[in-house]
Scaffold this motif. Structure first.
Motif, short mmCIF file in Angstrom:
data_model
loop_
_atom_site.label_atom_id
_atom_site.label_comp_id
_atom_site.label_asym_id
_atom_site.label_seq_id
_atom_site.Cartn_x
_atom_site.Cartn_y
_atom_site.Cartn_z
N HIS A 680 24.24 38.69 -2.44
CA HIS A 680 23.21 37.85 -1.83
C HIS A 680 22.68 36.86 -2.88
CE1 HIS A 680 19.79 37.29 1.04
NE2 HIS A 680 19.13 36.99 -0.06
N PRO A 681 22.51 35.56 -2.56
CA PRO A 681 22.70 34.92 -1.25
C PRO A 681 24.06 34.27 -1.06
CG PRO A 681 21.54 33.42 -2.70
CD PRO A 681 21.82 34.66 -3.51
N GLU A 682 24.98 34.46 -2.03
CA GLU A 682 26.30 33.83 -1.94
C GLU A 682 27.01 34.14 -0.63
OE1 GLU A 682 30.56 35.03 -3.61
OE2 GLU A 682 29.10 34.70 -5.21
N VAL A 683 26.90 35.39 -0.19
CA VAL A 683 27.65 35.82 0.99
C VAL A 683 27.12 35.18 2.26
CG1 VAL A 683 26.24 37.85 1.58
CG2 VAL A 683 28.73 37.89 1.96
N LEU A 684 25.95 34.57 2.19
CA LEU A 684 25.36 33.95 3.38
C LEU A 684 25.98 32.60 3.72
CD1 LEU A 684 21.58 34.78 2.71
CD2 LEU A 684 23.18 36.00 4.20
N ASP A 685 26.98 32.15 2.95
CA ASP A 685 27.57 30.85 3.25
C ASP A 685 28.66 30.93 4.32
OD1 ASP A 685 29.75 31.95 1.96
OD2 ASP A 685 29.68 30.61 0.23
N LEU A 686 28.79 32.08 4.98
CA LEU A 686 29.68 32.18 6.13
C LEU A 686 29.13 31.28 7.24
CD1 LEU A 686 30.22 36.06 6.22
CD2 LEU A 686 31.78 34.34 5.30
N ASN A 687 30.03 30.58 7.92
CA ASN A 687 29.61 29.63 8.96
C ASN A 687 29.37 30.33 10.29
OD1 ASN A 687 29.74 27.36 7.25
ND2 ASN A 687 31.96 27.26 7.52
N CYS A 688 28.36 31.18 10.30
CA CYS A 688 27.98 31.94 11.49
C CYS A 688 26.57 32.45 11.30
CB CYS A 688 28.96 33.09 11.73
SG CYS A 688 29.04 34.24 10.34
N CYS A 689 26.07 33.18 12.28
CA CYS A 689 24.73 33.75 12.18
C CYS A 689 24.83 35.04 11.37
CB CYS A 689 24.19 34.02 13.58
SG CYS A 689 22.51 34.67 13.60
N VAL A 690 24.68 34.90 10.06
CA VAL A 690 24.91 36.03 9.16
C VAL A 690 23.62 36.42 8.45
CG1 VAL A 690 25.67 34.44 7.34
CG2 VAL A 690 26.25 36.86 7.17
N GLN A 691 23.40 37.72 8.35
CA GLN A 691 22.35 38.27 7.50
C GLN A 691 23.00 39.30 6.59
OE1 GLN A 691 19.34 40.69 9.55
NE2 GLN A 691 20.69 40.78 11.34
N SER A 692 22.44 39.48 5.41
CA SER A 692 23.06 40.38 4.44
C SER A 692 22.44 41.77 4.50
CB SER A 692 22.90 39.80 3.02
OG SER A 692 21.53 39.84 2.63
N TYR A 693 23.13 42.71 3.90
CA TYR A 693 22.60 44.07 3.79
C TYR A 693 21.30 44.04 2.99
CZ TYR A 693 22.45 49.06 2.62
OH TYR A 693 22.07 50.38 2.45
N TYR A 694 21.22 43.14 2.00
CA TYR A 694 19.98 43.00 1.24
C TYR A 694 18.86 42.47 2.13
CZ TYR A 694 16.65 41.54 -2.32
OH TYR A 694 15.50 41.37 -3.06
N ASP A 695 19.18 41.57 3.05
CA ASP A 695 18.19 41.10 4.02
C ASP A 695 17.53 42.27 4.74
OD1 ASP A 695 17.90 38.33 3.94
OD2 ASP A 695 19.73 38.00 5.07
N VAL A 696 18.36 43.21 5.15
CA VAL A 696 17.89 44.33 5.95
C VAL A 696 17.06 45.31 5.11
CG1 VAL A 696 18.59 46.28 7.40
CG2 VAL A 696 19.85 44.12 7.52
N THR A 697 17.49 45.57 3.90
CA THR A 697 16.89 46.66 3.12
C THR A 697 16.08 46.21 1.93
OG1 THR A 697 18.86 46.85 1.72
CG2 THR A 697 18.84 48.14 3.75
N GLY A 698 16.26 44.95 1.48
CA GLY A 698 15.61 44.49 0.25
C GLY A 698 14.25 43.88 0.48
N SER A 699 13.85 42.99 -0.41
CA SER A 699 12.55 42.33 -0.33
C SER A 699 12.42 41.58 0.98
CB SER A 699 12.39 41.36 -1.51
OG SER A 699 11.19 40.64 -1.41
#
Length: 793
Positions: A680-699
């Protein structure tokens, strides 16, 4: 100085120079000689950057000081600025974003005239009370109303379930074409009228405008060149300073704000950042979703330019051109203001609107006109105040403090005059915009405003919806004792005022006020003491502006100290309004101080203060060049050929190729909802509605959601997640995440496993859970998923 003895004056100047030497000495030693900025300064990118900055400054100074013809001056600095912007691949985004802002301003101005003028025709908008309004205030008020209008349009259409970036782009193009057509018609009509009347009161004389703005003396040319250089410094690195928060949410509005069905669609994201009031992102919707992020970033860049210009306008209202340039130069020298110009965060636009409030309140406090047709500056300020509430949650605190200080001074000065009551109509669109965007937040989270205010909303009857948890936004209040907090406060104040070093100051140095703000604070205090002590006969008595600045600065400083004491993490951008107000107020009062010295026949005080500013401006230039919110050194690489903008999408695709998941990334459609187990946040550059595992569990998220697999699967059902994407290497040191993925594969709720160079894509199938464990699929996952960061490449 009248009212101040010559001996006292010398003591004050000695004190300022001594304090300046100490502050600068500590800053240079702690940051450059023994600190991290020294290493950045040694990098080739930084050296090249400094050489270009020097060249830009000398170029601008040459044209502004040696060339006397105004048109030649404008041509010279314009050509230099355009070439610089072109070679650093930001000219096209800057032009297009600038046109979009101009359209919002034009629409807002026309609406303001119509709302204030009743049934009068459009060409009559500049008559009567509007003749008393400076063009800078009409532009500022136009931006307020125009921004609110666009937000209302987006909110109303989104209620029908329609939207999407392509739709907003087409609508913006239609508005732009219509605005240009109306402007052309108005210009033709004005030319025809001028031939008949030979007089155009409402139309500013261009030559008079440039005469009032461009420098007359060499010191003014120095200030002009410095301001322009500091602005271009940010323009030169706009494309490569992609900071964490911008990549997290600010640059992804086409996927995480409006994914095709308007801004009210619940996209299943639980992180705090996705529930903020999205005023800036809504304004940027037509600029989003292109191969370059430059259009969105250039919008923030222009708001910072607007902040510097407005600060200069406020400073020059009573002090003339020199004070205007000094005020603008001081604001342009502060990295805490300028470094936010290249971020998609909402800090820059919030500061601009707060300065608009400040400007209107200053005019309300100092106005002399009376009667029902007087300009309703207070009502204008309220309109701007309402709009700030949809940019940033903390604006509720600082904008309210700003408004409260102004209202208090109006009441104490017995100057609370409403003026033209039709100004209330200007609240209509801002109120609708605030209601529409707060409704989005309430619809998704259960509270109208999140962040630190969610708890307050709960206390008055709102209920936070699943799966949001805002209880730890400001950290654990009981983690430290009062004594430990007091000790931490002193350490933090030392860092903020002198040199932000250490882990606790990492988020301060990237948007730091520098020692210049410390000296401005000392200078402001000295000026305040002199005014409190002097009588009216001295010419330096406490006027209404001094009282307003005193109350406001006191409130802002108290609030800043409280936040430094309370918050677990302090960011430098929290204090942007303090930097700006302190700079404007200190320069204004010092300008009156210097004027009094000149009238007494003494020039040395003026020269002494001017020479004191030089080392601080040089130091701040070095700090600006070596710090940024993203931390990337240097400028955008020079490129003379191409489309005039930086292709971030190509850069992303190259990174996906290096990481080994180019084909997997291309397999997602824009409407797919993806949970990415990746960096995170590199993996968020997918061209879709993406949230990361860190989004869910992190700050900003809630680790409780992965405490048990059943809890996590409940969240997946709520979020409507279609696919998992698991980046190679990510699970190597994240045991709980690896366990979740493995368990879901075994129970059959993750199917259609696809691998590419150690990365994995899997379809979420919660309704296809099997009694028999899918051990073969689990084994295939263990054999094909790579624990190395770049996969099997």
């Amino acid at each position: 100085m009248c009212g101040i003895r010559r001996r006292e004056m010398k003591m004050v100047l000695v004190l300022l120079w001594a304090a300046g030497a100490i502050v600068l000495g500590i800053g240079v030693f702690e940051l450059f000689l023994t600190g991290s900025l020294g290493e950045i300064l040694k990098k080739e990118e930084t050296k090249t950057m400094l050489a270009q900055v020097l060249a830009v400054f000398l170029w601008n100074l040459l044209w502004l000081s040696r060339v006397k013809n105004r048109k030649a001056q404008i041509l010279g600095i314009s050509v230099g600025s355009l070439l610089f912007a072109w070679c650093h691949q930001m000219l096209v985004p800057a032009v297009i974003s600038g046109v979009w802002i101009a359209v919002l301003i034009c629409l807002g101005r026309w609406l303001n005239g119509w709302l204030m003028g009743g049934r009068k025709r459009m060409q009559d908008l500049t008559r009567k009370e509007w003749e008393n309004i400076h063009w800078a205030e009409t532009l500022a008020l136009g931006l307020v109303t125009g921004s609110a209008l666009w937000m209302v349009i987006v909110c109303v259409i989104s209620l029908t379930g329609h939207g999407g970036v392509p739709f907003w782009r087409i609508l913006a193009l239609i508005l732009t074409a219509g605005t240009l057509a109306v402007c052309a018609a108005i210009q033709i009509r004005r030319k025809n009228e001028s031939r008949k009347q030979q007089e155009r009161k409402a139309i500013p004389d261009r030559e008079a405008f440039w005469q009032a703005v461009l420098p007359d003396t060499f010191p003014q040319a120095l200030l002009w060149a410095f301001i322009l250089t500091m602005v271009l410094l940010q323009a030169g690195r706009l494309n490569i300073e992609l900071d964490y928060d911008s990549l997290h949410y600010g640059l992804r509005s086409g996927f995480v704000l409006d994914n095709g069905k308007g801004i009210y669609e619940n996209l299943g994201m639980n992180n705090l950042v996705y529930s903020y009031s999205k005023g800036l992102e809504v304004l940027n919707l037509p600029l989003s979703g292109t191969p370059t992020y430059g259009f969105v970033l250039a919008f923030s860049f222009w708001t910072t330019v607007g902040t510097v210009l407005l600060a200069g306008h406020i400073g020059g209202r009573n002090g003339g051109k020199t004070m205007a340039l000094w005020t603008a130069a001081v604001c342009a020298a502060i990295p805490g203001i300028m470094n936010m110009a290249v971020s998609a965060k909402s800090d820059s636009i919030t500061l601009l609107y707060q300065l608009i409030i400040y400007d209107f309140l200053c005019l309300a406090i100092g106005k002399k006109e009376q009667g029902k047709q007087a300009v309703p500056w207070l009502l204008f300020a309220v309109a701007a105040y309402i709009v700030t509430l949809v940019f940033k949650p903390t604006a509720l605190v600082f904008s309210t403090a700003l408004g409260a200080a102004g209202l208090l001074c109006l009441l104490l000065g017995k100057n609370l005059k409403i003026g033209n009551k039709r100004g209330v109509f200007l609240w209509m669109l801002p109120l609708m915009a605030a209601a529409g965007l707060w409704y989005r937040t309430w619809r998704i989270t259960g509270v109208p405003i999140t962040s630190i205010f969610a708890g307050m909303c709960e206390k008055i009857g709102f209920e936070v919806k699943y799966p949001f948890n805002f209880s730890r936004v400001i950290g654990d209040p009981w983690a430290l004792s009062a004594g430990e907090k007091a000790e931490r406060l002193m350490e933090r104040l030392k860092g903020i005022l002198l040199a932000p070093v250490g882990e606790d100051m990492d988020h301060v140095i990237i948007a730091w006020g520098t020692g210049l703000v410390t000296i401005l604070l000392i200078l402001w205090c000295i000026n305040l003491i002199f005014r409190l002590r002097s009588g009216k006969q001295s010419g330096l008595f406490m006027n209404s502006h001094d009282r307003f600045d005193g109350v406001l600065t006191g409130i802002l400083l108290a609030g800043s100290v409280l936040s430094i004491y309370t918050l677990s993490q302090v960011d430098g951008n929290y204090f942007m309004l303090v930097y700006a107000v302190l700079g404007i107020s200190a320069v204004r009062m010092t300008g009156a101080w210097i004027k009094a010295r000149k009238e007494a026949g003494n020039q040395w005080a003026h020269k002494s203060l001017c020479f004191l500013a030089v080392p601080f401006f040089l130091f701040n230039t070095l700090v600006s060049c070596t710090t940024s919110w993203a931390g990337t050194p240097g400028f955008t690489p020079v490129k003379w050929t191409g489309p005039g903008c930086y292709n971030h999408r190509t850069e992303q695709n190259e990174r996906k190729i290096r990481r080994g998941y180019e084909a997997l990334a291309a397999s997602f459609s824009p409407r797919d909802r993806v949970l990415a187990f990746g960096y995170h946040p590199e993996v968020l550059d997918l061209n879709c509605c993406v949230q990361s595992y860190y989004d869910v569990t992190g700050s900003g998220g809630d680790v409780y959601l992965v405490k048990k697999l059943a809890y996590f699967e409940e969240f997946l059902e709520y979020a409507g997640v279609d696919y998992f994407f698991v980046q190679a290497g990510y699970l190597a040191d994240r045991a709980r995440a690896f366990e979740i993925v493995e368990d879901m594969i075994e129970e059959g709720t993750l199917r259609d496993l696809t691998f590419e160079w150690g990365n994995m894509k899997a379809r979420v199938a919660l309704d296809e859970k099997t009694e028999e464990l899918q051990t073969e699929e689990a084994e295939r996952f263990r054999q094909n998923y790579c624990m190395r960061e770049n996969g099997f490449r």
